[in-house]
Design a protein around this motif. Structure first.
Motif, mmCIF file in Angstrom:
data_model
loop_
_atom_site.group_PDB
_atom_site.id
_atom_site.type_symbol
_atom_site.label_atom_id
_atom_site.label_comp_id
_atom_site.label_asym_id
_atom_site.label_seq_id
_atom_site.Cartn_x
_atom_site.Cartn_y
_atom_site.Cartn_z
ATOM 1 N N LYS A 147 161.537 -10.860 76.308
ATOM 2 C CA LYS A 147 161.526 -11.952 75.288
ATOM 3 C C LYS A 147 161.103 -13.159 75.184
ATOM 4 O O LYS A 147 161.847 -13.253 77.097
ATOM 5 C CB LYS A 147 162.637 -12.359 74.544
ATOM 6 C CG LYS A 147 162.935 -10.933 73.152
ATOM 7 C CD LYS A 147 164.109 -11.444 72.328
ATOM 8 C CE LYS A 147 164.121 -10.264 70.972
ATOM 9 N NZ LYS A 147 165.296 -10.603 70.394
ATOM 10 N N ASN A 148 160.191 -13.810 75.099
ATOM 11 C CA ASN A 148 159.981 -14.748 75.932
ATOM 12 C C ASN A 148 159.338 -14.834 77.135
ATOM 13 O O ASN A 148 158.624 -15.623 78.394
ATOM 14 C CB ASN A 148 161.160 -16.346 75.565
ATOM 15 C CG ASN A 148 162.124 -16.533 74.537
ATOM 16 O OD1 ASN A 148 161.490 -16.300 73.967
ATOM 17 N ND2 ASN A 148 163.059 -16.602 74.907
ATOM 18 N N THR A 149 158.584 -13.954 77.433
ATOM 19 C CA THR A 149 157.220 -13.913 79.145
ATOM 20 C C THR A 149 156.555 -14.268 78.418
ATOM 21 O O THR A 149 156.017 -13.856 77.273
ATOM 22 C CB THR A 149 157.819 -12.101 78.595
ATOM 23 O OG1 THR A 149 159.477 -11.648 79.722
ATOM 24 C CG2 THR A 149 156.842 -12.200 80.786
ATOM 25 N N VAL A 150 155.964 -14.589 79.479
ATOM 26 C CA VAL A 150 154.799 -15.669 79.459
ATOM 27 C C VAL A 150 153.213 -14.902 79.897
ATOM 28 O O VAL A 150 153.880 -13.922 80.725
ATOM 29 C CB VAL A 150 153.951 -16.488 79.954
ATOM 30 C CG1 VAL A 150 153.008 -17.248 79.538
ATOM 31 C CG2 VAL A 150 155.786 -17.813 79.230
ATOM 32 N N ILE A 151 152.262 -14.397 78.450
ATOM 33 C CA ILE A 151 151.873 -13.262 78.876
ATOM 34 C C ILE A 151 150.311 -13.476 78.884
ATOM 35 O O ILE A 151 149.416 -13.041 79.575
ATOM 36 C CB ILE A 151 151.832 -12.172 77.583
ATOM 37 C CG1 ILE A 151 150.899 -13.416 76.519
ATOM 38 C CG2 ILE A 151 152.947 -11.406 77.582
ATOM 39 C CD1 ILE A 151 151.174 -11.757 76.051
ATOM 40 N N GLY A 152 149.993 -14.753 79.441
ATOM 41 C CA GLY A 152 148.172 -15.343 79.910
ATOM 42 C C GLY A 152 148.617 -17.008 78.919
ATOM 43 O O GLY A 152 149.442 -17.133 78.734
ATOM 44 N N SER A 153 147.183 -17.677 78.955
ATOM 45 C CA SER A 153 147.285 -18.460 78.014
ATOM 46 C C SER A 153 145.939 -18.964 78.184
ATOM 47 O O SER A 153 144.976 -18.580 78.407
ATOM 48 C CB SER A 153 147.732 -20.104 79.236
ATOM 49 O OG SER A 153 147.300 -20.456 80.511
ATOM 50 N N VAL A 154 145.468 -19.521 76.663
ATOM 51 C CA VAL A 154 144.170 -20.126 76.085
ATOM 52 C C VAL A 154 143.509 -20.850 76.758
ATOM 53 O O VAL A 154 144.782 -22.319 76.845
ATOM 54 C CB VAL A 154 144.403 -19.962 75.064
ATOM 55 C CG1 VAL A 154 143.613 -18.335 74.909
ATOM 56 C CG2 VAL A 154 145.117 -20.514 74.015
ATOM 57 N N SER A 155 142.913 -22.092 76.661
ATOM 58 C CA SER A 155 141.727 -23.615 77.169
ATOM 59 C C SER A 155 141.335 -24.103 76.308
ATOM 60 O O SER A 155 140.238 -23.212 75.973
ATOM 61 C CB SER A 155 142.154 -23.402 78.511
ATOM 62 O OG SER A 155 142.022 -25.131 78.880
ATOM 63 N N ALA A 156 141.650 -24.771 75.680
ATOM 64 C CA ALA A 156 140.667 -25.637 74.629
ATOM 65 C C ALA A 156 140.269 -26.843 74.595
ATOM 66 O O ALA A 156 141.419 -27.827 75.363
ATOM 67 C CB ALA A 156 140.198 -25.144 73.087
ATOM 68 N N SER A 157 139.839 -27.897 74.717
ATOM 69 C CA SER A 157 138.660 -29.538 74.810
ATOM 70 C C SER A 157 138.263 -29.636 73.922
ATOM 71 O O SER A 157 137.272 -29.133 73.139
ATOM 72 C CB SER A 157 138.417 -29.717 76.314
ATOM 73 O OG SER A 157 136.680 -28.810 76.486
ATOM 74 N N ASP A 158 138.269 -31.158 74.080
ATOM 75 C CA ASP A 158 137.877 -32.078 73.305
ATOM 76 C C ASP A 158 135.983 -32.425 73.267
ATOM 77 O O ASP A 158 136.348 -32.713 74.377
ATOM 78 C CB ASP A 158 138.264 -32.883 72.079
ATOM 79 C CG ASP A 158 137.342 -33.964 71.315
ATOM 80 O OD1 ASP A 158 136.387 -33.610 70.766
ATOM 81 O OD2 ASP A 158 138.391 -34.610 71.150
ATOM 82 N N PRO A 159 134.723 -31.489 72.877
ATOM 83 C CA PRO A 159 133.733 -31.511 73.801
ATOM 84 C C PRO A 159 132.747 -33.445 73.059
ATOM 85 O O PRO A 159 132.835 -33.150 73.994
ATOM 86 C CB PRO A 159 132.801 -31.060 72.970
ATOM 87 C CG PRO A 159 133.331 -30.966 71.325
ATOM 88 C CD PRO A 159 134.687 -31.005 71.967
ATOM 89 N N ASP A 160 133.507 -33.699 72.833
ATOM 90 C CA ASP A 160 133.658 -35.264 72.335
ATOM 91 C C ASP A 160 133.668 -36.422 73.054
ATOM 92 O O ASP A 160 134.111 -36.233 73.986
ATOM 93 C CB ASP A 160 134.441 -36.057 70.980
ATOM 94 C CG ASP A 160 133.643 -35.286 69.852
ATOM 95 O OD1 ASP A 160 132.338 -34.891 69.832
ATOM 96 O OD2 ASP A 160 134.265 -35.047 69.318
ATOM 97 N N ASP A 161 133.043 -37.500 73.492
ATOM 98 C CA ASP A 161 133.651 -38.724 74.084
ATOM 99 C C ASP A 161 134.852 -39.067 74.763
ATOM 100 O O ASP A 161 135.457 -39.224 75.681
ATOM 101 C CB ASP A 161 132.558 -39.451 74.439
ATOM 102 C CG ASP A 161 130.984 -39.930 74.487
ATOM 103 O OD1 ASP A 161 130.711 -38.142 74.834
ATOM 104 O OD2 ASP A 161 129.974 -40.169 73.923
ATOM 105 N N LYS A 162 135.550 -39.034 73.120
ATOM 106 C CA LYS A 162 136.442 -39.264 73.530
ATOM 107 C C LYS A 162 137.769 -37.919 73.558
ATOM 108 O O LYS A 162 139.256 -38.780 74.950
ATOM 109 C CB LYS A 162 137.655 -39.928 71.480
ATOM 110 C CG LYS A 162 137.318 -38.692 70.748
ATOM 111 C CD LYS A 162 137.108 -39.202 69.122
ATOM 112 C CE LYS A 162 137.508 -37.819 68.268
ATOM 113 N NZ LYS A 162 137.018 -38.043 66.737
#
Length: 812
Positions: free
Chosen positions: A416-431
């Motif tokens: 349990k609580n084993t990390v199996i991977g990750s995702v990444s997202a970002s805000d495309p706007d200038d802010k």
């Protein structure tokens, strides 16, 4: 002929001798000119004397002298002018016979068309007159017959002859056009002399006589644009370059005049409506050289960015145009299509916009006519160009994931609580707003996984089992920290990797038997195994006997090295009487790490076989056979018993239902028939209609009642409970009375099995005001005192007046 006609008319109007002499001279001259013979003034009548001997003229070939033969009637045509306007009848001509000696013995008779109505003859003189105005257009000539008879004997003096009265035409009809108005079309920009339409006028006058019917055409209105051929009536264009866009409709007035167009001729007119039809002589033109549109970057692909329009003065097919992009700093980003109903150019988005990547686009657009007339190439070019500027507007966009989807792998024995991977997202706007991650729990109902809200790491919350679920498909949500309404999703596919955590087992449930006459080392069964795990190199199973059973085993296990094994006998002959069933423990293990094994029990039955080894009887069946009954026979006997019991129960049910069959068979249920009898009774003195004692004594009800809706059964005496007579002490126990009757009906076996209406005629006694019924006053009327009614108020005043008076008042 005209002179003759006018002179005849002059004769009718002149009475002087000079005029008559002048008329006669002219008549003689006309006769000599037209008839070519001297003598009579009218050619209509010419006859020889006939009564005198003619001179000898000669002899024929036989010497017979030749004599002049008698000539009778010499007929020709009479001529009469139409539309005579004089006051006297119009003179036509004169008939005369040589037999007429002026003594009135000759009678002239006229027959044929119009004789007697249109034409009349003087029986004595033979003069013929027309009685009415004649119209040549109605009838051009009349055929008549004339003869001379003796007035007294009615004997024909001359044979009947035929003559014709022709009506001479005058110009009394104007030309008439066959249509009014005429409709015509001619292409614009036509050359001079282009035919438009031909008009036709007809004249009812005589075309063979004079110029009365000779029509000449001329144009009254429509110059200088059009001209008309005077003889044929063909209308042609007279000016070059007539432009529909300047003037489209023209009204041309054409005149047709008879008498060859000379003065005094009659004329008629018609209107010709001429429309210039369109030709493609105008190129399309943009209303502006620069168009600017603003579009949000969130617009979807295929949506409209803007609409441009080019103007074309032509119409219809000549105004159709095509738009196309001839230059752009964003290739493939935009396209332009033509709306055929409005001829607009629609700019369509073909690729997604991104304000952060490119904020402005410039397009060069060209428009061109779809159908170009080669005749007007010199007026071209039939195209135009314009520039379009498209400005991209910034829109607060949701976070964008680095990938369109993610695939992760985890072993099924991961903690349990084993990390199996990750995702990444970002805000495309200038802010560049921060992003928070979460899992859509609708895709992970069992909450097997979770994600770190800040860094997008995915980890497990529960133990995994590849054999239960080899793939997990979840959806990860990315939300802007500053604007939670901006969210995006990405699918995450998680594959559970196999771990050797399952032991192999028998591939199926084996039913193995051994013959009593089996030999040692004889193979009686081949077994195989199955394992839910899926090793990368494939399965490899090992078979063997359990160690605790290896020393005293009656059977042995031989591993075939191909994931199967054979079960062999270890001794000769087996006896089902001594032992009918053997349980052989078989150990199966796999070749993976860590190794997994299991012990599986194989059940072997001892059976009776023939010499070839075919089974005949086996354990339990053999024992039953020796007892004398087989299992099939016992099952058959049991089924027969069950069928007999079902028949008995069914027969009893049918018999009971037949006893309950109702006598009254009706479509209406008897319990729904409530009959009301509106019988009021005869009053106080009517002692025959009702049994008052029954109303006073409930026990007077019939002891038993038979139902008429079912077949009577054994009568059960109704159960009756003693009822206390109503007194002043228990006159309030009506409730007890009803409850008692209800209990009696409930315990009555003859009562119907459904709800029914039961009426209890019991009022009770002991009212404070005592009874007001007149039924009780039959025997005590004289002892009653009704004066108390006046004390009850105005409602009982009427009763008090009727019964509350003195005896003397009532007697009176």
């Amino acid at each position: 002929f005209n002179i003759f006609s006018s002179l005849k008319a002059t004769k009718n109007f002149s009475g002087s001798g000079v005029s008559s002499l002048f008329f006669c001279v002219l008549m003689v001259l006309w006769a000599m000119t037209h008839l070519g013979s001297p003598g009579l003034g009218l050619r209509a009548l010419r006859r020889t004397t006939g009564g005198r001997r003619a001179g000898r003229m000669g002899q024929d070939a036989n010497g017979v002298p030749l004599r002049r033969s008698k000539r009778g009637w010499m007929w020709n045509q009479f001529f009469l002018l139409e539309e005579y306007t004089g006051t006297d009848m119009q003179y036509v001509g004169k008939l005369h016979s040589d037999s007429d000696r002026g003594d009135g013995s000759v009678k002239y008779v006229l027959t044929g068309e119009g004789a007697g109505s249109l034409f009349k003859i003087d029986e004595k003189s033979g003069d013929i007159h027309a009685t009415k105005r004649l119209d040549r257009e109605e009838k051009a000539y009349y055929i008549l017959h004339a003869k001379a008879v003796n007035r007294f004997t009615n004997e024909a003096l001359e044979g009947e002859s035929e003559f014709i009265i022709k009506i001479h035409d005058i110009n009394d009809n104007e030309p008439r056009f066959t249509k009014d108005p005429y409709m015509a079309r001619v292409p614009e920009m036509s050359d001079i002399g282009t035919s438009v339409i031909q008009v036709t006028a007809t004249d009812a006058d005589d075309a063979t006589y004079g110029n009365s019917a000779k029509v000449v055409y001329s144009i009254l209105e429509g110059q200088p644009y059009f001209s008309v051929d005077p003889e044929t009536g063909l209308i042609k264009t007279a000016l070059p370059g007539m432009d529909r866009e300047v003037k489209e409709n023209y009204q041309v007035v054409i005149q047709a005049k008879d008498m060859a167009g000379q003065m005094g001729g009659l004329s008629g007119t018609t209107t010709v409506s001429i429309t210039l039809s369109d030709v493609n002589d105008n190129p399309p033109r943009f209303t502006k050289t620069l168009y600017e549109f603003r579009v949000p970057e969130s617009n979807e692909v295929g949506s409209s960015v803007g609409v441009i329009r080019a103007m074309d003065a032509d119409i219809g097919q000549n105004a159709e145009m095509d738009y196309r992009i001839i230059g752009s700093d964003g290739p493939g980003m935009f396209d332009i299509t033509t709306n055929r109903s409005t001829q607009d150019g629609i700019i369509v988005l073909r690729k997604p916009l991104d304000f952060e990547r490119k904020r402005q686009y410039s397009l060069r657009v060209q428009v061109e006519n779809s159908h170009i007339n080669p005749r007007f190439y010199s007026m071209g070019p039939f195209r135009d160009e314009a520039t379009i500027k498209i400005v991209v507007e910034d829109v607060d966009e949701p976070p964008e994931f680095e990938r369109a989807s993610y695939v992760m792998e985890v072993k099924e024995d991961a903690a349990k609580n084993t990390v199996i991977g990750s995702v990444s997202a970002s805000d495309p706007d200038d802010k560049n707003s921060l992003v928070r991650y979460s899992i859509d729990r609708r895709t992970d109902m069992d909450r097997v996984f979770n994600i770190h809200a800040g860094n997008g790491s995915v980890f497990i919350l529960r133990e995994l089992d590849r054999e239960e679920n080899a793939w997990h498909n979840i959806s990860v949500i990315a939300t802007e920290f500053n604007n939670p309404r901006q969210i995006s999703r990405v699918p995450v596919y998680i594959r559970v990797l196999d771990v050797n955590d399952n032991a192999p087992t028998f591939a199926t449930n084996y039913e193995t038997f051994v013959c009593e006459n089996a030999k040692a080392n004889q193979r009686i069964q081949t077994i195989s195994a199955t394992d839910p795990d899926e090793p990368l190199a494939g399965h490899r199973f090992f078979f063997g006997l359990a160690q605790d059973a290896a020393g005293k085993a009656n059977f042995s296990v031989r591993d075939n090295k191909d994931n199967t094994a054979g079960i062999l006998t270890r001794r000769n002959s087996y006896s089902s009487l001594q032992k009918s069933v053997y349980h052989v423990p078989v150990v199966i293990s796999d070749g993976e790490f860590p190794m997994q094994s299991s012990t599986n029990t194989l059940t072997i039955r001892v059976c009776t076989c023939d010499r070839e080894g075919n089974m005949k009887l086996c354990n339990a069946e053999a024992l039953t056979a020796r007892a004398g009954l087989s299992t099939g026979a016992l099952v058959a006997i049991l089924l027969c018993v069950i069928i007999l019991l079902m028949i008995v129960v069914l027969f009893a049910a049918l018999r009971r239902q037949r006893k309950k069959e109702p006598l009254i068979i009706s479509k209406e249920d008897v319990r729904d028939n409530v009959v009301s009898y509106n019988d009021e009774g005869g009053g106080e003195e009517d002692t025959q209609a009702f049994d008052i004692g029954t109303l006073r004594n409930p026990e007077a009800i019939e002891e038993s009642k038979q139902r008429r809706d079912i077949v009577p059964e054994t009568f059960y005496p109704p159960v009756r409970r003693p009822v206390l007579p109503p007194t002043r002490d228990n006159n309030g126990d009506v409730r007890d009375f009803i409850n008692q009757r209800l209990q009696d009906n409930d315990s009555d076996p003859t009562a119907p099995p459904y709800d029914s209406l039961a009426t209890y005629a019991y009022e009770g006694n002991g009212s404070v005001a005592e009874s007001l019924s007149s039924l009780e006053s039959v025997t005590t009327e004289g002892d009653q005192d009704y004066n108390y009614l006046s004390e009850w108020g105005p409602r009982f005043k009427k009763l008090a007046d009727m019964y509350g008076g003195d005896d003397s008042d009532r007697d009176s």
